[in-house]
Design a protein around this motif. Structure first.
Motif, PDB file in Angstrom:
ATOM      1  N   ASP A 105      -2.607   4.254  15.401  1.00  0.00           N
ATOM      2  CA  ASP A 105      -3.536   3.497  16.247  1.00  0.00           C
ATOM      3  C   ASP A 105      -2.839   2.546  17.212  1.00  0.00           C
ATOM      4  O   ASP A 105      -3.315   2.314  18.302  1.00  0.00           O
ATOM      5  N   PHE A 106      -1.733   1.937  16.774  1.00  0.00           N
ATOM      6  CA  PHE A 106      -1.041   0.996  17.670  1.00  0.00           C
ATOM      7  C   PHE A 106       0.403   0.842  17.219  1.00  0.00           C
ATOM      8  O   PHE A 106       0.708   0.932  16.025  1.00  0.00           O
ATOM      9  N   THR A 107       1.278   0.696  18.197  1.00  0.00           N
ATOM     10  CA  THR A 107       2.692   0.449  17.924  1.00  0.00           C
ATOM     11  C   THR A 107       3.132  -0.652  18.886  1.00  0.00           C
ATOM     12  O   THR A 107       3.595  -0.377  19.999  1.00  0.00           O
ATOM     13  N   LEU A 121       7.050  -6.562  15.843  1.00  0.00           N
ATOM     14  CA  LEU A 121       6.727  -5.151  15.567  1.00  0.00           C
ATOM     15  C   LEU A 121       5.434  -5.125  14.770  1.00  0.00           C
ATOM     16  O   LEU A 121       5.391  -5.612  13.646  1.00  0.00           O
ATOM     17  N   ASP A 122       4.371  -4.597  15.366  1.00  0.00           N
ATOM     18  CA  ASP A 122       3.052  -4.576  14.699  1.00  0.00           C
ATOM     19  C   ASP A 122       2.492  -3.173  14.862  1.00  0.00           C
ATOM     20  O   ASP A 122       2.247  -2.725  15.976  1.00  0.00           O
ATOM     21  N   PHE A 123       2.326  -2.487  13.759  1.00  0.00           N
ATOM     22  CA  PHE A 123       1.998  -1.067  13.871  1.00  0.00           C
ATOM     23  C   PHE A 123       1.094  -0.633  12.734  1.00  0.00           C
ATOM     24  O   PHE A 123       1.047  -1.250  11.672  1.00  0.00           O
ATOM     25  N   SER A 151      -3.567   1.271   7.922  1.00  0.00           N
ATOM     26  CA  SER A 151      -2.426   0.397   7.673  1.00  0.00           C
ATOM     27  C   SER A 151      -2.305  -0.535   8.868  1.00  0.00           C
ATOM     28  O   SER A 151      -2.789  -0.210   9.964  1.00  0.00           O
ATOM     29  N   ASP A 152      -1.688  -1.688   8.671  1.00  0.00           N
ATOM     30  CA  ASP A 152      -1.502  -2.661   9.742  1.00  0.00           C
ATOM     31  C   ASP A 152      -0.543  -3.718   9.224  1.00  0.00           C
ATOM     32  O   ASP A 152      -0.912  -4.520   8.362  1.00  0.00           O
ATOM     33  N   THR A 153       0.690  -3.695   9.701  1.00  0.00           N
ATOM     34  CA  THR A 153       1.661  -4.688   9.233  1.00  0.00           C
ATOM     35  C   THR A 153       2.497  -5.169  10.406  1.00  0.00           C
ATOM     36  O   THR A 153       2.676  -4.438  11.391  1.00  0.00           O
ATOM     37  N   THR A 154       2.974  -6.397  10.316  1.00  0.00           N
ATOM     38  CA  THR A 154       3.817  -6.973  11.368  1.00  0.00           C
ATOM     39  C   THR A 154       5.038  -7.643  10.748  1.00  0.00           C
ATOM     40  O   THR A 154       4.900  -8.387   9.767  1.00  0.00           O
ATOM     41  N   ARG A 155       6.186  -7.378  11.335  1.00  0.00           N
ATOM     42  CA  ARG A 155       7.388  -8.159  11.049  1.00  0.00           C
ATOM     43  C   ARG A 155       8.001  -8.537  12.384  1.00  0.00           C
ATOM     44  O   ARG A 155       7.876  -7.787  13.372  1.00  0.00           O
ATOM     45  N   ILE A 179      -3.482 -10.903   6.514  1.00  0.00           N
ATOM     46  CA  ILE A 179      -3.162 -12.320   6.719  1.00  0.00           C
ATOM     47  C   ILE A 179      -2.008 -12.292   7.703  1.00  0.00           C
ATOM     48  O   ILE A 179      -0.929 -11.780   7.383  1.00  0.00           O
ATOM     49  N   GLU A 180      -2.271 -12.779   8.933  1.00  0.00           N
ATOM     50  CA  GLU A 180      -1.294 -12.582  10.004  1.00  0.00           C
ATOM     51  C   GLU A 180      -1.182 -13.772  10.954  1.00  0.00           C
ATOM     52  O   GLU A 180      -1.476 -13.655  12.146  1.00  0.00           O
ATOM     53  N   PRO A 181      -0.743 -14.904  10.414  1.00  0.00           N
ATOM     54  CA  PRO A 181      -0.538 -16.043  11.316  1.00  0.00           C
ATOM     55  C   PRO A 181       0.587 -15.744  12.310  1.00  0.00           C
ATOM     56  O   PRO A 181       1.457 -14.907  12.042  1.00  0.00           O
ATOM     57  N   ILE A 191       3.800 -12.606  11.249  1.00  0.00           N
ATOM     58  CA  ILE A 191       4.074 -11.903   9.989  1.00  0.00           C
ATOM     59  C   ILE A 191       2.714 -11.494   9.435  1.00  0.00           C
ATOM     60  O   ILE A 191       1.825 -12.337   9.293  1.00  0.00           O
ATOM     61  N   GLU A 192       2.562 -10.221   9.134  1.00  0.00           N
ATOM     62  CA  GLU A 192       1.255  -9.700   8.716  1.00  0.00           C
ATOM     63  C   GLU A 192       1.389  -8.764   7.521  1.00  0.00           C
ATOM     64  O   GLU A 192       2.152  -7.797   7.560  1.00  0.00           O
ATOM     65  N   ASP A 193       0.622  -9.054   6.496  1.00  0.00           N
ATOM     66  CA  ASP A 193       0.467  -8.142   5.363  1.00  0.00           C
ATOM     67  C   ASP A 193      -1.010  -7.882   5.161  1.00  0.00           C
ATOM     68  O   ASP A 193      -1.837  -8.777   5.369  1.00  0.00           O
TER      69      ASP A 193
END
Ligand code: ZN
Ligand code: ZN
Ligand code: ZN
Length: 376
Positions: A203-205, A233-235, A244-248, A337-339, A351-353
């Motif tokens: 869906d997104f990179t 990086l949020d993908f 799925s949706d995570t950011t580092r 949770i992605e502040p 950062i997102e989990d």
């Protein structure tokens, strides 16, 4: 939960239970029933996803006064029957010489109030309003926002697997070179890896390098990544129908001291909010807690979005962790949770989990390290 892949398909009972719950929740909300056009709600309720989204009306009607009924264009009838007859939904078709809104109105009470799925085309809602002007239609976002929010075991299993695939993607991408490549190139690698690890839809990179990272929804562009850049990086996407949706945020070479400082603030905000999750706490309270950490560190005005959103058959759905949102958390809810902190013209950190609410607290569906990772 035993890990078995591919997951056992949802059964007729699963779908019947979801439709029954939708009808019950609608009644509790004072509605006469719900109307569902193709989109995520229809997939969740029936598993049916017409091959082509067309201007012809397809509508699921759930109401205690009628058997669950799927109104479809005549040419879609064979596909629709194959998909929904086994789950107890009747199929009624309308031909191209007929008025679909007249066909739908046979199931609707004049003067009644119906919830209508948010993905319904405006043209269809206008057609219904024209045909039955005394009937009131309310969007699900308004009348049934939590319909899909609490996940069952089969859904949680799929979300857990999607999260693990996103984690594997991050682990691999962090080993690849960043400096000297364009954001597009890293984004293409993220999409390739998500698919390699089992996603059927990307869906997104988002690859936001240097100043581009200060735009939270910057996708990816032709900027060449440089040594010293922070890169967001949020993908994510869908795997077996669940998101799925995570950011580092990584640093290309040694981080700038302020990148390191801001990253640590965001890390603490994410962790503190995660530790506050438990049943009964309001969504807005989790947002407030994350926001307070960032504000106390002096960066409050640069945290410019909500703290999180639900995830399921879509990658953005209720519950929303927005300031003041009173909705209490319940076991089985899944959300991000992605502040983040976004310094215009300089860099961004997020950062997102994805987490799920348990009986006592929360469990992460993303488990890669939160430390600021230095990449090449
Ligand atoms: Zn987003
Ligand atoms: Zn994200
Ligand atoms: Zn997100």
């Amino acid at each position: 939960m035993a890990m078995r892949w591919p997951p056992t398909p949802f059964t007729a009972d699963d779908y019947a239970a979801r439709m029954a719950r939708a009808t019950r929740v609608a009644l509790d909300a004072g509605l006469d029933g719900v109307l569902v056009a193709p989109g995520p709600d229809l997939v969740w309720l029936t598993g049916y996803e017409p091959t082509a989204l067309t201007e012809r009306l397809t509508l699921l009607i759930l109401s205690p006064r009628v058997r669950p009924t799927l109104l479809v264009p005549t040419l879609e009838r064979p596909d629709a029957e194959a998909a929904v007859l086994t789950i107890g939904v009747g199929v009624v078709d309308w031909g191209d010489d007929a008025d679909p809104y007249r066909a739908a109105s046979a199931f609707l009470r004049p003067g009644g109030t119906f919830g209508i799925s948010d993905a319904t085309w405006a043209s269809h809602l206008l057609g219904l309003q024209d045909r039955l002007p005394s009937t009131v239609y309310l969007g699900f976002g308004e009348c049934l926002p939590m319909l899909r929010a609490v996940k069952d075991d089969g859904e949680l299993y799929r979300l857990t697997a999607a999260g693990a695939a996103a984690d594997a993607t991050y682990t691999e991408i962090a080993e690849l070179p960043f400096a000297g490549r364009r954001e597009y190139d890293v984004a293409a690698d993220l999409a390739r890896l998500l698919r390699e690890f089992g996603h059927d839809r990307v869906d997104f990179t988002i690859v936001g390098s240097g100043p581009n990272g200060a735009d939270p929804h910057h996708e990816a562009g032709d900027r060449v990544i440089e040594p010293g850049d922070a890169v967001v990086l949020d993908f994510g996407g869908l795997m077996h129908g669940y998101g799925s949706d995570t950011t580092r945020t990584v640093s290309v070479g040694e981080p700038d001291p302020e990148v390191r400082k801001v990253h640590e603030i965001v890390r603490v905000a994410q962790q503190t909010a995660f530790e506050a999750v438990r049943p009964g706490v309001a969504c807005g309270e989790i947002d407030r807690i994350a926001r307070a950490v960032i504000a106390d560190a002096g960066y409050g005005e640069w945290f410019i979005h909500r703290t999180g959103h639900g995830i399921g058959v879509t990658t953005h759905e209720p519950p929303y962790l927005t300031p003041g949102e009173p909705q209490p958390l319940r076991p089985g809810m899944c959300f991000s949770i992605e502040p983040g902190v976004y310094l215009p013209g300089r860099f961004g950190v997020r950062i997102e989990d994805i987490v799920t609410v348990t009986d006592r607290g929360a469990r992460r569906l993303n488990n890669t390290d939160h430390a600021l990772r230095v990449v090449g």
